[in-house]
Design a protein around this motif. Structure first.
Motif, PDB file in Angstrom:
ATOM      1  N   PRO A   1      27.591  21.209  62.384  1.00  0.00           N
ATOM      2  CA  PRO A   1      27.720  22.558  61.810  1.00  0.00           C
ATOM      3  C   PRO A   1      27.509  22.583  60.298  1.00  0.00           C
ATOM      4  N   GLN A   2      27.867  21.514  59.595  1.00  0.00           N
ATOM      5  CA  GLN A   2      27.656  21.500  58.138  1.00  0.00           C
ATOM      6  C   GLN A   2      26.168  21.525  57.797  1.00  0.00           C
ATOM      7  N   GLY A   3      25.392  20.758  58.536  1.00  0.00           N
ATOM      8  CA  GLY A   3      23.948  20.798  58.315  1.00  0.00           C
ATOM      9  C   GLY A   3      23.380  22.167  58.659  1.00  0.00           C
ATOM     10  N   GLN A   4      23.887  22.772  59.718  1.00  0.00           N
ATOM     11  CA  GLN A   4      23.427  24.113  60.114  1.00  0.00           C
ATOM     12  C   GLN A   4      23.722  25.145  59.033  1.00  0.00           C
ATOM     13  N   ALA A   5      24.896  25.051  58.421  1.00  0.00           N
ATOM     14  CA  ALA A   5      25.251  25.999  57.358  1.00  0.00           C
ATOM     15  C   ALA A   5      24.278  25.865  56.194  1.00  0.00           C
ATOM     16  N   ILE A   6      23.959  24.632  55.824  1.00  0.00           N
ATOM     17  CA  ILE A   6      23.025  24.442  54.712  1.00  0.00           C
ATOM     18  C   ILE A   6      21.647  24.973  55.087  1.00  0.00           C
ATOM     19  N   LEU A   7      21.198  24.670  56.297  1.00  0.00           N
ATOM     20  CA  LEU A   7      19.875  25.135  56.738  1.00  0.00           C
ATOM     21  C   LEU A   7      19.784  26.659  56.682  1.00  0.00           C
ATOM     22  N   ARG A   8      20.843  27.331  57.134  1.00  0.00           N
ATOM     23  CA  ARG A   8      20.827  28.796  57.148  1.00  0.00           C
ATOM     24  C   ARG A   8      20.930  29.386  55.745  1.00  0.00           C
ATOM     25  N   ALA A   9      21.557  28.656  54.826  1.00  0.00           N
ATOM     26  CA  ALA A   9      21.702  29.175  53.464  1.00  0.00           C
ATOM     27  C   ALA A   9      20.406  29.056  52.673  1.00  0.00           C
ATOM     28  N   LEU A  10      19.546  28.121  53.029  1.00  0.00           N
ATOM     29  CA  LEU A  10      18.387  27.824  52.181  1.00  0.00           C
ATOM     30  C   LEU A  10      17.443  29.009  51.991  1.00  0.00           C
ATOM     31  N   PRO A  11      17.078  29.759  53.052  1.00  0.00           N
ATOM     32  CA  PRO A  11      16.159  30.885  52.812  1.00  0.00           C
ATOM     33  C   PRO A  11      16.723  31.933  51.854  1.00  0.00           C
ATOM     34  N   THR A  12      18.046  32.081  51.816  1.00  0.00           N
ATOM     35  CA  THR A  12      18.634  33.062  50.896  1.00  0.00           C
ATOM     36  C   THR A  12      18.458  32.628  49.446  1.00  0.00           C
ATOM     37  N   LEU A  13      18.117  31.361  49.233  1.00  0.00           N
ATOM     38  CA  LEU A  13      17.872  30.846  47.884  1.00  0.00           C
ATOM     39  C   LEU A  13      16.377  30.647  47.618  1.00  0.00           C
ATOM     40  N   GLY A  14      15.541  31.100  48.559  1.00  0.00           N
ATOM     41  CA  GLY A  14      14.097  30.989  48.353  1.00  0.00           C
ATOM     42  C   GLY A  14      13.480  29.709  48.887  1.00  0.00           C
ATOM     43  N   PHE A  15      14.255  28.876  49.575  1.00  0.00           N
ATOM     44  CA  PHE A  15      13.715  27.637  50.148  1.00  0.00           C
ATOM     45  C   PHE A  15      13.356  27.895  51.614  1.00  0.00           C
ATOM     46  N   ASP A  16      12.081  28.210  51.862  1.00  0.00           N
ATOM     47  CA  ASP A  16      11.667  28.603  53.206  1.00  0.00           C
ATOM     48  C   ASP A  16      11.022  27.462  53.975  1.00  0.00           C
ATOM     49  N   ASP A  17      10.817  26.318  53.351  1.00  0.00           N
ATOM     50  CA  ASP A  17      10.041  25.249  53.979  1.00  0.00           C
ATOM     51  C   ASP A  17      10.902  24.164  54.616  1.00  0.00           C
TER      52      ASP A  17
ATOM     53  N   GLY B   1      31.131  24.722  50.220  1.00  0.00           N
ATOM     54  CA  GLY B   1      31.644  26.069  50.458  1.00  0.00           C
ATOM     55  C   GLY B   1      30.592  27.124  50.175  1.00  0.00           C
ATOM     56  N   GLN B   2      29.825  26.925  49.110  1.00  0.00           N
ATOM     57  CA  GLN B   2      28.760  27.876  48.767  1.00  0.00           C
ATOM     58  C   GLN B   2      27.713  27.973  49.871  1.00  0.00           C
ATOM     59  N   ALA B   3      27.358  26.836  50.459  1.00  0.00           N
ATOM     60  CA  ALA B   3      26.369  26.846  51.538  1.00  0.00           C
ATOM     61  C   ALA B   3      26.886  27.669  52.717  1.00  0.00           C
ATOM     62  N   ILE B   4      28.153  27.461  53.059  1.00  0.00           N
ATOM     63  CA  ILE B   4      28.711  28.223  54.181  1.00  0.00           C
ATOM     64  C   ILE B   4      28.737  29.709  53.844  1.00  0.00           C
ATOM     65  N   LEU B   5      29.187  30.038  52.629  1.00  0.00           N
ATOM     66  CA  LEU B   5      29.258  31.449  52.225  1.00  0.00           C
ATOM     67  C   LEU B   5      27.886  32.111  52.322  1.00  0.00           C
ATOM     68  N   ARG B   6      26.851  31.421  51.865  1.00  0.00           N
ATOM     69  CA  ARG B   6      25.506  32.001  51.900  1.00  0.00           C
ATOM     70  C   ARG B   6      24.943  32.097  53.317  1.00  0.00           C
ATOM     71  N   ALA B   7      25.390  31.207  54.198  1.00  0.00           N
ATOM     72  CA  ALA B   7      24.881  31.237  55.576  1.00  0.00           C
ATOM     73  C   ALA B   7      25.506  32.371  56.386  1.00  0.00           C
ATOM     74  N   LEU B   8      26.690  32.820  56.016  1.00  0.00           N
ATOM     75  CA  LEU B   8      27.435  33.741  56.880  1.00  0.00           C
ATOM     76  C   LEU B   8      26.716  35.071  57.124  1.00  0.00           C
ATOM     77  N   PRO B   9      26.140  35.729  56.090  1.00  0.00           N
ATOM     78  CA  PRO B   9      25.469  37.001  56.378  1.00  0.00           C
ATOM     79  C   PRO B   9      24.298  36.859  57.362  1.00  0.00           C
ATOM     80  N   THR B  10      23.659  35.701  57.375  1.00  0.00           N
ATOM     81  CA  THR B  10      22.545  35.515  58.317  1.00  0.00           C
ATOM     82  C   THR B  10      23.047  35.478  59.756  1.00  0.00           C
ATOM     83  N   LEU B  11      24.350  35.293  59.937  1.00  0.00           N
ATOM     84  CA  LEU B  11      24.944  35.277  61.279  1.00  0.00           C
ATOM     85  C   LEU B  11      25.712  36.564  61.563  1.00  0.00           C
ATOM     86  N   GLY B  12      25.618  37.544  60.654  1.00  0.00           N
ATOM     87  CA  GLY B  12      26.273  38.821  60.871  1.00  0.00           C
ATOM     88  C   GLY B  12      27.673  38.914  60.309  1.00  0.00           C
ATOM     89  N   PHE B  13      28.120  37.895  59.582  1.00  0.00           N
ATOM     90  CA  PHE B  13      29.464  37.928  58.985  1.00  0.00           C
ATOM     91  C   PHE B  13      29.328  38.402  57.546  1.00  0.00           C
TER      92      PHE B  13
END
Lengths: 78, 78, 78, 78
Positions: free
Chosen positions: A17-33, D19-31
């Motif tokens: 789940p930690q890797g998943q959180a980072i993966l999902r956060a990346l596009p919000t920071l402009g890292f799409d690749d 923590g920042q990665a998780i926070l940024r990932a949450l809106p992509t999951l609807g949270f």
């Protein structure tokens, strides 16, 4: 003195789940690749005697990794 | 697709209690030759485009490491 | 704003090598009375709307814990 | 036997990239209602003698936390 690196990762079939959180956060920071992120543990050991590869392997099995859910690699550098 | 490894360690001058615990536990298990243990984080990223080294460096600075207390290395493999 | 704590632990039947390392290190420091140590993750979330307990439970299941190998608890404070 | 919980968090002024990665990932999951996430470590100790609060405090200072960059809390339950 040899330095030995032990990297410990969850087995590939176990969700990280930690890797998943980072993966999902990346596009919000402009890292799409970036298409996959997995997180593990990294250990650096200095070993003063014996066979460093063998010692590190035994240490990894005993105290650094849980072999039921994790894989590890041992790399000796000088 | 390139795989990029990012290893994140506390800066050398910052005490690492997790590594200290492992170091102190080792002699109780018969491992007397290990003189230093430090623990960090290990990330494996797959990057589908752009310059993998550069992308991983930016990702590391932003989401994987806190540059005030941690150092990181980026290694690209294929 | 409610603060919600999510604690994530490996399931009791899964070996925790980090906790074992700490447990084994303690007698070398003069702490002979500690009989068990287990290590997990601790998250503090601030939640501005909705039902904080329910939101945190869903977040924990999705991004904080791997339910196959970990248990978690959710505690809401104000 | 008393169980003692020690929670270790980076000091509030120190950036927590996990923590920042998780926070940024949450809106992509609807949270959309989570406004802050910080990640720390959680330890559960069983202590068979002595003053559990005092023992756990000393253990935390020595092996669980780095007091320069982390704060910790000790909670005794029965």
């Amino acid at each position: 003195m040899p330095t030995v690196v032990v990297d410990v990762m969850l087995k590939p079939e176990i969700l990280d789940p930690q890797g998943q959180a980072i993966l999902r956060a990346l596009p919000t920071l402009g890292f799409d690749d970036v298409t996959s992120v997995r997180q593990g543990k990294h250990f650096e050991l200095e070993i003063a005697g014996g066979d460093p590869q063998s010692v590190a392997h035994q240490v990894a099995e005993t105290l650094l990794a849980n072999p039921v859910i994790e894989d590890f690699t041992v790399t000796v550098t000088n």
